[in-house]
Design a protein around this motif. Sequence first.
Motif, mmCIF file in Angstrom:
data_model
loop_
_atom_site.group_PDB
_atom_site.id
_atom_site.type_symbol
_atom_site.label_atom_id
_atom_site.label_comp_id
_atom_site.label_asym_id
_atom_site.label_seq_id
_atom_site.Cartn_x
_atom_site.Cartn_y
_atom_site.Cartn_z
ATOM 1 N N ASP A 1 -33.458 26.797 40.202
ATOM 2 C CA ASP A 1 -34.624 26.429 41.004
ATOM 3 C C ASP A 1 -35.581 27.604 41.154
ATOM 4 O OD1 ASP A 1 -36.446 25.502 42.836
ATOM 5 O OD2 ASP A 1 -34.966 24.825 44.292
ATOM 6 N N PRO A 2 -36.779 27.543 40.560
ATOM 7 C CA PRO A 2 -37.733 28.652 40.661
ATOM 8 C C PRO A 2 -38.196 28.927 42.088
ATOM 9 C CG PRO A 2 -38.358 27.109 38.915
ATOM 10 C CD PRO A 2 -37.278 26.456 39.718
ATOM 11 N N SER A 3 -38.103 27.959 42.984
ATOM 12 C CA SER A 3 -38.552 28.183 44.357
ATOM 13 C C SER A 3 -37.608 29.094 45.137
ATOM 14 C CB SER A 3 -38.703 26.853 45.089
ATOM 15 O OG SER A 3 -37.454 26.221 45.280
ATOM 16 N N SER A 4 -36.340 29.156 44.729
ATOM 17 C CA SER A 4 -35.379 30.021 45.403
ATOM 18 C C SER A 4 -34.959 31.212 44.551
ATOM 19 C CB SER A 4 -34.124 29.221 45.793
ATOM 20 O OG SER A 4 -33.521 28.638 44.652
ATOM 21 N N ASP A 5 -35.262 31.161 43.247
ATOM 22 C CA ASP A 5 -34.918 32.252 42.333
ATOM 23 C C ASP A 5 -36.095 32.500 41.402
ATOM 24 O OD1 ASP A 5 -33.900 34.062 40.545
ATOM 25 O OD2 ASP A 5 -32.277 32.778 39.806
ATOM 26 N N PRO A 6 -36.879 33.549 41.655
ATOM 27 C CA PRO A 6 -38.047 33.816 40.805
ATOM 28 C C PRO A 6 -37.687 34.130 39.356
ATOM 29 C CG PRO A 6 -37.656 35.627 42.345
ATOM 30 C CD PRO A 6 -36.758 34.511 42.756
ATOM 31 N N ASP A 7 -36.423 34.465 39.107
ATOM 32 C CA ASP A 7 -35.972 34.764 37.745
ATOM 33 C C ASP A 7 -35.219 33.588 37.131
ATOM 34 O OD1 ASP A 7 -36.964 37.421 37.893
ATOM 35 O OD2 ASP A 7 -35.160 38.030 38.986
ATOM 36 N N ALA A 8 -35.450 32.383 37.643
ATOM 37 C CA ALA A 8 -34.674 31.222 37.217
ATOM 38 C C ALA A 8 -34.778 30.973 35.723
ATOM 39 C CB ALA A 8 -35.112 29.977 38.002
ATOM 40 N N ARG A 9 -35.977 31.106 35.153
ATOM 41 C CA ARG A 9 -36.142 30.811 33.726
ATOM 42 C C ARG A 9 -35.354 31.805 32.881
ATOM 43 N NH1 ARG A 9 -40.277 27.698 30.818
ATOM 44 N NH2 ARG A 9 -39.936 28.086 28.602
ATOM 45 N N GLU A 10 -35.410 33.079 33.216
ATOM 46 C CA GLU A 10 -34.658 34.078 32.465
ATOM 47 C C GLU A 10 -33.152 33.878 32.666
ATOM 48 O OE1 GLU A 10 -37.192 34.745 34.492
ATOM 49 O OE2 GLU A 10 -38.704 35.230 32.952
ATOM 50 N N ARG A 11 -32.765 33.491 33.876
ATOM 51 C CA ARG A 11 -31.345 33.312 34.169
ATOM 52 C C ARG A 11 -30.761 32.138 33.401
ATOM 53 N NH1 ARG A 11 -29.500 36.121 38.078
ATOM 54 N NH2 ARG A 11 -31.400 36.038 39.329
ATOM 55 N N ILE A 12 -31.505 31.038 33.298
ATOM 56 C CA ILE A 12 -30.995 29.881 32.561
ATOM 57 C C ILE A 12 -30.763 30.237 31.097
ATOM 58 C CG2 ILE A 12 -33.225 28.834 31.916
ATOM 59 C CD1 ILE A 12 -32.091 26.119 32.535
#
Length: 298
Positions: free
Chosen positions: A86-97
Amino acid sequence: MQKITPNLWFAGDAAEGAELYASTFPNARVVSTSYYPDEGLPDFQREFAGKPLTVSVEIDGFRIQLINAGASYRPNPSLSFMVNFDPSSDPDARERIDDVWAKLADGGRVLMPLGEYPFSVRYGWVEDRFGVNWQLILTDPTGEPRPFVMPAFLFSGDAQDRAREAVDYYTSVLPDSRLGSLVEYPQQSGPAAAGAVMFADFTLAGQWFVAMDSAAEMSEGFTPGYSLSVECADQDEIDRLWDALSSVPEAEQCGWCVDRFGVSWQVVPERMDELMEAPGAFQAMLEMKKLVIADLHA
């Protein structure tokens, strides 16, 4: 307390699987390990004497149990995990996925490549090297929040187009349960009929799950390779859930049963690990179908 726990069947390498998940997902750790008794095991289990029986892993507070039980069964796509980045709670969500995808895909099998789809700008379905299936999705931050990990049913084969029936039944049987969202197929899509469930989410005992009717012909259906254990407060609750869930008498063994849709469940008492530490408890369990708490103490 988490009432329903996914159980994954491993061929003697549960500790290795647990280490992969603990090192792959954010906020993940190995919680506990239980062991087979050193003696008194039936012939088919003697090779496991003294070795790990179960290894429990937590991913963002969600518990998954890995079972060392030989090569009889293996998880498959009929039951997977939906993982919400979830990008709203994790600004690095795209890199993390992308990082999680790379680790799970190593030695595994890609079912749907990681990329953009009509329902998400970043999604992929991968089966890891142990046979466990993961759906990774970059969620819409404007939508209603969901947990990081959600078990996901895929209804196919003999259970094709029964997702709505199953959701209705499960939510009627288990407490604190309700339907969340439901999206239908607007037209026939592979074996899925118009009006079948394209996607639904729902709670069982306060936990979120996902259900879908398959839009592709599937050769594998539900098996004990991925079962769901339900912790019961007392014998009355065990009796009630066993009567509601068990529909295949020949599958009843050691607290395991199979429901009308083919899904495997374990109906167990709370603090099962503690009960199994009592002398003779493991051997007593092997003789049971439905578990009787009083007899585990004997």
